[in-house]
Design a protein around this motif. Structure first.
Motif, short mmCIF file in Angstrom:
data_model
loop_
_atom_site.label_atom_id
_atom_site.label_comp_id
_atom_site.label_asym_id
_atom_site.label_seq_id
_atom_site.Cartn_x
_atom_site.Cartn_y
_atom_site.Cartn_z
N TYR A 17 0.85 -1.19 0.00
CA TYR A 17 0.00 0.00 0.00
C TYR A 17 0.88 1.24 0.00
N ASN A 56 -1.79 2.14 -10.46
CA ASN A 56 -2.66 3.21 -9.95
C ASN A 56 -4.07 2.70 -9.67
N GLN A 59 -3.85 0.57 -6.47
CA GLN A 59 -3.69 1.40 -5.29
C GLN A 59 -4.98 2.14 -4.93
N SER A 60 -5.72 2.59 -5.92
CA SER A 60 -6.99 3.27 -5.62
C SER A 60 -8.01 2.29 -5.03
N GLU A 63 -6.88 1.57 -1.46
CA GLU A 63 -7.17 2.70 -0.58
C GLU A 63 -8.64 2.75 -0.18
N SER A 64 -9.52 2.50 -1.14
CA SER A 64 -10.96 2.53 -0.81
C SER A 64 -11.33 1.38 0.13
N ALA A 72 -16.71 4.86 -3.05
CA ALA A 72 -15.50 5.11 -3.84
C ALA A 72 -15.08 3.84 -4.58
N ILE A 76 -14.83 3.57 -8.60
CA ILE A 76 -13.59 3.20 -9.29
C ILE A 76 -13.86 2.06 -10.28
#
Length: 174
Positions: A17, A56, A59-60, A63-64, A72, A76
């Motif tokens: 992360y 990317n 990672q998004s 993160e969510s 989110a 995504i």
């Protein structure tokens, strides 16, 4: 060849992360020299544009999930362009979309069946290692000993299994 060795050796950093990457502590990397973890990841991502897009997206999503933000996460997945990501990531995105209601539940509620799954796995390992017990009561006793459990039978003839450290505490009647 150098890029290949770097990617092969440090691929785990790409799965980490981005919030957990070190931005302050320099570390010696055999194929990079003295660097920050973030700089190593940035250089690995500079090798391929497709890798950077997949990173990317990963990672998004990560993160969510860490933030437990289902809106989110869903956003995504709905906005991702499947033509720009790799074949493997495309399969993963389709699988995540398929299981979206279950993911919503896991992000909304703090409950998990992980502990029960671990207990089931240990029981299966005990069974495999023991090559079968002569009778079921011996097998059950072995499981209880292994997990330090004590069976308590209440007045309603319901069976409660509690850890041994709770054996002195009172059980509420229902």
């Amino acid at each position: 060849m150098k890029k290949y060795r770097r990617l092969k050796r440090y691929w785990r950093l790409l799965l980490k992360y981005k919030g957990d990457l070190s931005y302050t502590e320099y570390k010696y990397y055999r194929l990079f020299g003295q660097r920050l973890e973030v700089n190593v990841v940035e250089e690995l991502l500079s090798y391929d544009a497709n890798l950077k897009v997949n990173y990317n997206l990963y990672q998004s999503l990560l993160e969510s999930i860490k933030e437990k933000d289902f809106k989110a996460f869903e956003n995504i997945l709905s906005t991702v362009n499947l033509n720009t990501v790799s074949r493997y990531m495309r399969t993963s995105v389709k699988t995540l979309k398929k299981h979206l209601p279950f993911i919503e539940n896991s992000l909304s509620y703090p409950y998990s069946n992980g502990r029960i799954e671990g207990i089931n796995n240990k029981i299966k390992v005990l069974n495999r290692v023991a090559y079968g017990y002569r009778n079921f009561n011996n097998f059950k006793s072995r499981i209880m000993l292994h997990f330090k459990l004590k069976a308590i039978i209440s007045q309603q003839k319901n069976l409660f299994i509690l850890p041994l450290k709770w054996q002195d505490k009172q059980i509420p009647n229902h």
